[in-house]
Design a protein around this motif. Structure first.
Motif, PDB file in Angstrom:
ATOM      1  N   LEU A  45       0.822  -1.221   0.000  1.00 25.43           N
ATOM      2  CA  LEU A  45       0.000   0.000   0.000  1.00 25.43           C
ATOM      3  C   LEU A  45       0.854   1.268   0.000  1.00 25.43           C
ATOM      4  O   LEU A  45       0.338   2.354  -0.258  1.00 25.43           O
ATOM      5  N   LEU A  46       2.150   1.133   0.270  1.00 25.80           N
ATOM      6  CA  LEU A  46       3.007   2.315   0.332  1.00 25.80           C
ATOM      7  C   LEU A  46       3.159   3.036  -1.013  1.00 25.80           C
ATOM      8  O   LEU A  46       3.067   4.267  -1.050  1.00 25.80           O
ATOM      9  N   PRO A  47       3.409   2.318  -2.124  1.00 30.06           N
ATOM     10  CA  PRO A  47       3.538   3.059  -3.396  1.00 30.06           C
ATOM     11  C   PRO A  47       2.290   3.880  -3.748  1.00 30.06           C
ATOM     12  O   PRO A  47       2.416   5.075  -4.053  1.00 30.06           O
ATOM     13  N   PRO A  48       1.069   3.314  -3.699  1.00 29.80           N
ATOM     14  CA  PRO A  48      -0.075   4.151  -4.039  1.00 29.80           C
ATOM     15  C   PRO A  48      -0.320   5.265  -3.016  1.00 29.80           C
ATOM     16  O   PRO A  48      -0.803   6.336  -3.379  1.00 29.80           O
ATOM     17  N   LEU A  49       0.028   5.028  -1.769  1.00 27.04           N
ATOM     18  CA  LEU A  49      -0.107   6.079  -0.763  1.00 27.04           C
ATOM     19  C   LEU A  49       0.843   7.232  -1.069  1.00 27.04           C
ATOM     20  O   LEU A  49       0.451   8.407  -1.060  1.00 27.04           O
ATOM     21  N   PHE A  50       2.086   6.908  -1.378  1.00 28.97           N
ATOM     22  CA  PHE A  50       3.075   7.921  -1.764  1.00 28.97           C
ATOM     23  C   PHE A  50       2.623   8.670  -3.016  1.00 28.97           C
ATOM     24  O   PHE A  50       2.724   9.902  -3.090  1.00 28.97           O
ATOM     25  N   LEU A  51       2.121   7.940  -4.002  1.00 27.70           N
ATOM     26  CA  LEU A  51       1.667   8.566  -5.252  1.00 27.70           C
ATOM     27  C   LEU A  51       0.467   9.480  -5.024  1.00 27.70           C
ATOM     28  O   LEU A  51       0.358  10.549  -5.644  1.00 27.70           O
ATOM     29  N   THR A  52      -0.424   9.086  -4.127  1.00 31.74           N
ATOM     30  CA  THR A  52      -1.583   9.933  -3.818  1.00 31.74           C
ATOM     31  C   THR A  52      -1.125  11.230  -3.168  1.00 31.74           C
ATOM     32  O   THR A  52      -1.585  12.315  -3.548  1.00 31.74           O
ATOM     33  N   PHE A  53      -0.220  11.125  -2.201  1.00 33.15           N
ATOM     34  CA  PHE A  53       0.307  12.346  -1.574  1.00 33.15           C
ATOM     35  C   PHE A  53       1.071  13.199  -2.580  1.00 33.15           C
ATOM     36  O   PHE A  53       0.985  14.424  -2.553  1.00 33.15           O
ATOM     37  N   THR A  54       1.796  12.554  -3.485  1.00 31.92           N
ATOM     38  CA  THR A  54       2.523  13.296  -4.513  1.00 31.92           C
ATOM     39  C   THR A  54       1.557  14.049  -5.417  1.00 31.92           C
ATOM     40  O   THR A  54       1.776  15.220  -5.737  1.00 31.92           O
ATOM     41  N   ALA A  55       0.479  13.388  -5.824  1.00 26.03           N
ATOM     42  CA  ALA A  55      -0.502  14.041  -6.702  1.00 26.03           C
ATOM     43  C   ALA A  55      -1.207  15.192  -5.994  1.00 26.03           C
ATOM     44  O   ALA A  55      -1.531  16.206  -6.620  1.00 26.03           O
ATOM     45  N   LEU A  56      -1.439  15.041  -4.696  1.00 29.32           N
ATOM     46  CA  LEU A  56      -2.148  16.077  -3.950  1.00 29.32           C
ATOM     47  C   LEU A  56      -1.247  17.215  -3.493  1.00 29.32           C
ATOM     48  O   LEU A  56      -1.646  18.384  -3.532  1.00 29.32           O
ATOM     49  N   LEU A  57      -0.038  16.883  -3.056  1.00 22.75           N
ATOM     50  CA  LEU A  57       0.807  17.865  -2.388  1.00 22.75           C
ATOM     51  C   LEU A  57       2.091  18.213  -3.133  1.00 22.75           C
ATOM     52  O   LEU A  57       2.747  19.188  -2.781  1.00 22.75           O
ATOM     53  N   GLY A  58       2.452  17.412  -4.105  1.00 22.79           N
ATOM     54  CA  GLY A  58       3.705  17.637  -4.815  1.00 22.79           C
ATOM     55  C   GLY A  58       3.586  18.758  -5.829  1.00 22.79           C
ATOM     56  O   GLY A  58       2.514  19.345  -6.031  1.00 22.79           O
ATOM     57  N   PRO A  59       4.696  19.069  -6.475  1.00 25.73           N
ATOM     58  CA  PRO A  59       4.674  20.092  -7.524  1.00 25.73           C
ATOM     59  C   PRO A  59       3.697  19.707  -8.636  1.00 25.73           C
ATOM     60  O   PRO A  59       3.548  18.514  -8.942  1.00 25.73           O
ATOM     61  N   PRO A  60       3.023  20.667  -9.232  1.00 30.33           N
ATOM     62  CA  PRO A  60       2.037  20.358 -10.283  1.00 30.33           C
ATOM     63  C   PRO A  60       2.608  19.520 -11.428  1.00 30.33           C
ATOM     64  O   PRO A  60       1.903  18.678 -11.977  1.00 30.33           O
ATOM     65  N   GLU A  61       3.872  19.721 -11.752  1.00 34.27           N
ATOM     66  CA  GLU A  61       4.454  18.973 -12.875  1.00 34.27           C
ATOM     67  C   GLU A  61       4.630  17.484 -12.552  1.00 34.27           C
ATOM     68  O   GLU A  61       4.869  16.688 -13.453  1.00 34.27           O
ATOM     69  N   TRP A  62       4.505  17.092 -11.315  1.00 31.05           N
ATOM     70  CA  TRP A  62       4.616  15.686 -10.926  1.00 31.05           C
ATOM     71  C   TRP A  62       3.272  14.966 -10.975  1.00 31.05           C
ATOM     72  O   TRP A  62       3.218  13.735 -10.942  1.00 31.05           O
ATOM     73  N   GLN A  63       2.181  15.711 -11.028  1.00 29.54           N
ATOM     74  CA  GLN A  63       0.870  15.101 -10.894  1.00 29.54           C
ATOM     75  C   GLN A  63       0.583  14.068 -11.986  1.00 29.54           C
ATOM     76  O   GLN A  63       0.116  12.977 -11.699  1.00 29.54           O
ATOM     77  N   TRP A  64       0.860  14.414 -13.238  1.00 28.58           N
ATOM     78  CA  TRP A  64       0.564  13.489 -14.328  1.00 28.58           C
ATOM     79  C   TRP A  64       1.328  12.182 -14.173  1.00 28.58           C
ATOM     80  O   TRP A  64       0.775  11.087 -14.337  1.00 28.58           O
ATOM     81  N   SER A  65       2.612  12.274 -13.816  1.00 25.43           N
ATOM     82  CA  SER A  65       3.410  11.061 -13.625  1.00 25.43           C
ATOM     83  C   SER A  65       2.868  10.235 -12.466  1.00 25.43           C
ATOM     84  O   SER A  65       2.793   9.005 -12.560  1.00 25.43           O
ATOM     85  N   ALA A  66       2.490  10.893 -11.380  1.00 27.17           N
ATOM     86  CA  ALA A  66       1.930  10.171 -10.233  1.00 27.17           C
ATOM     87  C   ALA A  66       0.644   9.447 -10.634  1.00 27.17           C
ATOM     88  O   ALA A  66       0.425   8.293 -10.245  1.00 27.17           O
ATOM     89  N   LEU A  67      -0.202  10.111 -11.412  1.00 24.52           N
ATOM     90  CA  LEU A  67      -1.447   9.485 -11.869  1.00 24.52           C
ATOM     91  C   LEU A  67      -1.161   8.279 -12.765  1.00 24.52           C
ATOM     92  O   LEU A  67      -1.769   7.216 -12.609  1.00 24.52           O
ATOM     93  N   ALA A  68      -0.231   8.449 -13.712  1.00 19.08           N
ATOM     94  CA  ALA A  68       0.078   7.361 -14.647  1.00 19.08           C
ATOM     95  C   ALA A  68       0.686   6.164 -13.920  1.00 19.08           C
ATOM     96  O   ALA A  68       0.333   5.008 -14.199  1.00 19.08           O
ATOM     97  N   ILE A  69       1.568   6.413 -12.958  1.00 20.15           N
ATOM     98  CA  ILE A  69       2.188   5.317 -12.210  1.00 20.15           C
ATOM     99  C   ILE A  69       1.148   4.636 -11.321  1.00 20.15           C
ATOM    100  O   ILE A  69       1.118   3.402 -11.208  1.00 20.15           O
TER     101      ILE A  69
END
Length: 182
Positions: A45-69
């Protein structure tokens, strides 16, 4: 005289007690699961949890990659579940025939959710929505396998915990995708 406040407070207390009872039961449920599958399963569950936080809180340019991963992770897990079901059925001669059909559906669904991206349609939001719902519903197959004596109770418990966790994270990512992508 019973007021709305009194009823509301009573409902709130009942909800808190129900949550406390549920959370109190969770450690007991986890203790029934062997250590290695419990640790590796929960670590999954850690990878999707990290990706969710990245999509919500990370830089906007990271959001698409977080969603795709996150999409790819959910699709892989859905396919993996079909493999688990196939393996459980193959190991038991008394396995019902429907399980083989149920075992190939996850891979076909995962592949179908990839098609919108290939064709340039709206993606990944709708695809992740379908994957999240499939993940959350997948323990229903496991419940039937456990009832048939093909799957152990601890595996069924682990499957419910992991499926609800990954399903909710995938649905969260679907919502982020639907709100943020054209």
């Amino acid at each position: 005289m019973i007021t709305r406040y009194t009823l509301s407070a009573a409902r709130e207390r009942a909800a808190v007690l129900a949550l406390r009872n549920t959370l109190g039961y969770l450690p007991d449920m986890l203790n029934d699961i062997p250590m290695a599958p419990r640790l590796f399963g929960l670590a999954g569950l850690l990878p999707p949890l990290f990706l969710t936080f990245t999509a919500l809180l990370g830089p906007p340019e990271w959001q698409w990659s977080a969603l795709a991963i996150a999409y790819a992770y959910a699709a892989l897990i859905v396919s993996f579940l079909g493999g688990v079901w196939w393996g459980l059925a193959a190991a038991h001669k008394q396995a019902p025939g429907w399980i083989y059909i149920a075992a190939i559906l996850p891979s076909l669904i995962a592949l179908a959710t990839y098609v919108p991206w290939i064709l340039g349609w709206s993606w990944p939001g709708p695809s992740m929505l379908l994957l999240g719902l499939c993940i959350m519903g997948s323990p229903l197959v496991d419940r039937q396998l456990a009832a048939a004596g093909i799957e152990s109770q601890w595996l069924l418990t682990l499957r419910w915990i992991l499926s609800l966790g990954l399903g909710l994270l995938t649905l969260t990512m679907a919502a982020i995708a639907l709100v943020s992508t054209p």
